[in-house]
Motif scaffolding. Sequence first.
Motif, short mmCIF file in Angstrom:
data_model
loop_
_atom_site.label_atom_id
_atom_site.label_comp_id
_atom_site.label_asym_id
_atom_site.label_seq_id
_atom_site.Cartn_x
_atom_site.Cartn_y
_atom_site.Cartn_z
N HIS A 135 -7.77 -2.10 -3.54
CA HIS A 135 -7.67 -0.64 -3.38
C HIS A 135 -7.14 0.00 -4.65
O HIS A 135 -6.12 -0.44 -5.17
N LEU A 168 -5.37 3.44 -5.91
CA LEU A 168 -4.67 4.62 -5.40
C LEU A 168 -4.35 5.50 -6.59
O LEU A 168 -3.65 5.09 -7.51
N SER A 169 -4.92 6.70 -6.60
CA SER A 169 -4.74 7.54 -7.78
C SER A 169 -4.24 8.92 -7.40
O SER A 169 -4.52 9.42 -6.31
N GLN A 215 1.02 4.06 -2.95
CA GLN A 215 0.70 5.47 -2.70
C GLN A 215 1.78 6.38 -3.29
O GLN A 215 1.48 7.38 -3.94
N LEU A 221 0.81 -1.23 0.00
CA LEU A 221 0.00 0.00 0.00
C LEU A 221 0.84 1.28 0.00
O LEU A 221 0.53 2.23 -0.71
N ALA A 270 1.54 6.41 -7.00
CA ALA A 270 0.40 7.26 -7.40
C ALA A 270 0.83 8.72 -7.38
O ALA A 270 0.45 9.50 -8.26
N ILE A 298 -3.06 11.80 -2.19
CA ILE A 298 -3.39 10.67 -3.06
C ILE A 298 -4.80 10.22 -2.70
O ILE A 298 -5.17 10.13 -1.53
N HIS A 299 -5.57 9.93 -3.72
CA HIS A 299 -6.92 9.46 -3.49
C HIS A 299 -6.90 7.93 -3.38
O HIS A 299 -6.42 7.25 -4.28
N VAL A 300 -7.36 7.42 -2.23
CA VAL A 300 -7.37 5.97 -2.00
C VAL A 300 -8.82 5.53 -1.85
O VAL A 300 -9.55 6.10 -1.04
#
Lengths: 251, 251
Positions: B21, B23-24, A50, A46, A53, B3-5
Motif C-alpha cells: 500500500h 499512503l500519500s 496514514q 497502516l 502521510a 490521505i490517499h491510500v
Amino acid sequence: MSIHVFSTRIQVPDTSPLQAHFLSPSAPIPGILFIHGWGGDQRFDLKRAQTLAGLGCLCLTFDLTGHHEHEAERDQVTRAQNLRDACLAYDKLISHPLVDPQSIAVVGHSYGAYLATLLSQLRDIRWLSLLAPALYQDDEWLKPKDQLNRTLLATYRQQAHTKEDNQALLAGSLFKGDVLLLEAEHDPYIPKQTILNYRNAFTEAKSMTHRIIYEADHALTQKTAQYNYSTLLYRWAQEMITGARTGLLLT
Amino acid sequence: MSIHVFSTRIQVPDTSPLQAHFLSPSAPIPGILFIHGWGGDQRFDLKRAQTLAGLGCLCLTFDLTGHHEHEAERDQVTRAQNLRDACLAYDKLISHPLVDPQSIAVVGHSYGAYLATLLSQLRDIRWLSLLAPALYQDDEWLKPKDQLNRTLLATYRQQAHTKEDNQALLAGSLFKGDVLLLEAEHDPYIPKQTILNYRNAFTEAKSMTHRIIYEADHALTQKTAQYNYSTLLYRWAQEMITGARTGLLLT
C-alpha cells in the motif's frame, strides 16, 4: 527537499496591487518504508503510515514473502528472500515520482527491524526506526528462517555481539543517519543485551534515540503499548523528518 | 481533505508479487492566510508560514494597502480598504489549485487579528488564530484608520463590549470553528479587558485556546516572545489543522 516560495500580487481595484507570497510544501517529499515482523503483516503499520502521510510523507507498507495471503509458504522462506523483498519494496518507494530518494526512512519491527538494518547497507537510508529489533547469527542464511534453532537463538540474543561477528551489527556500524531504537519493557524474545548490541553498534549514527516502551510485550499486544509506540515514532518523525524539511524543531 | 491510500504490488522474481500500500498526503491541502498588524508587513510572518508549509499547508502572506512599499499612503487608508484587502487575499488563497476551500485558517496579529475576525463573517474560515487582537469602535469606519482618536481608543479597549455594540465581536459570536487567542503579557495597547471581550464573544466556537505569551510586548520585540508565539501556533496547528487531516492528536 524544501518549501517552495514564490512572490505574487493581489490586484486591488483603483489602487496599487498588494505584494504577497505563496509558501507551499514542495515535492519531492520524504518516503517511509515499513517492514513488519515475522508472522505479522502490513496491517500492523497502516494506521501509523496514514498519520505520517498526514505529516507530509509518502509511506509504503507491504507483506513479506511467506506472510498474510502466502502464509502457507512461510516455513520455506529464507532471510535472504525477505531481504530481497525489502530491497524491492525500497526500490518501489523511491520510484514514486513524489519521493525524494535522499530522504528515506525505514521503520521496522522485530524481524523487520533486523531486515531494515541490513537494508541500510544495501540502500540509501537517512532515518532508521527499530522497534524491538531481532538479532540472528550470520550462518544458515539460506536456511528457511522458521527452521533456525530457537534455543540457540535465545542464547545468541543473550550474548554480547559486535560488528566483528554479526552482519546486521556491521551494517549498523556503517550507518550515518538518525536512529530510533525502541525497547519493549516486557519482551520475552529480545533481551536487553540484544538492544544494547544494536545501540553499541551504531557508532557513526548522527543521532541515537533509545526509549523503553513501558508495559509493552514484543508484539505490542496492549492498546496502550501501541499508542505509546505511535507517539514516540511521531515525535521522532516530527523532529527528524518534518524537522529536516522546515529547519525547525517542533516540540 | 484526507490521505490517499492505494494498493499496489511489488514484483518478485520466481514467486508471488508482494501486496503493498502507498499512503500519500493528497491534495487538496489546508490553506493559511496571514494578516500582519498596523504598521507591520508580511515579513513578520514569513518564517512561520514556511514552517507551516513544511507541515503540509499552503500559506499566503501579503502586505496590506498603505504598508511596506506603500507606506506613504498609510495616513489615508481606512479599515474598509484593509478589510477588502483581506477578502481579496483570501480569494487569492482559495483560488490556488492545491487548496481545500473548506480548510482555511487565518492567522492575524493586532489590527490583522481584528480584520481576521471581521473576515470570518464574510468568508468561510475554519481556524482562527488571533495574536493580541486590537478592537475598534464601529463608527468612523470610513475614516482613515490613522486618524482615529487614540485616547478614545485606549478608553474603549478598557471597557467591556459585546456583539451588541461591536461588529468584530458580532463576527466572533457567529464563528463556529476553532480559535487560538494569544495575549501578550506586557501589552500597552491591548488590555486584558479587550482579550476577554474577544474570548467572551466566541460563544459558538468549536474550541477556544487562550494562552498568555509571557514577557512579550505587543509587537513581540524580543526573540523569546517570537519563539514562544511560534511554538504555541505550531502546536495548535498540529492539533487542529494537521490533526484534522490525520484524525489523530499528535502531542
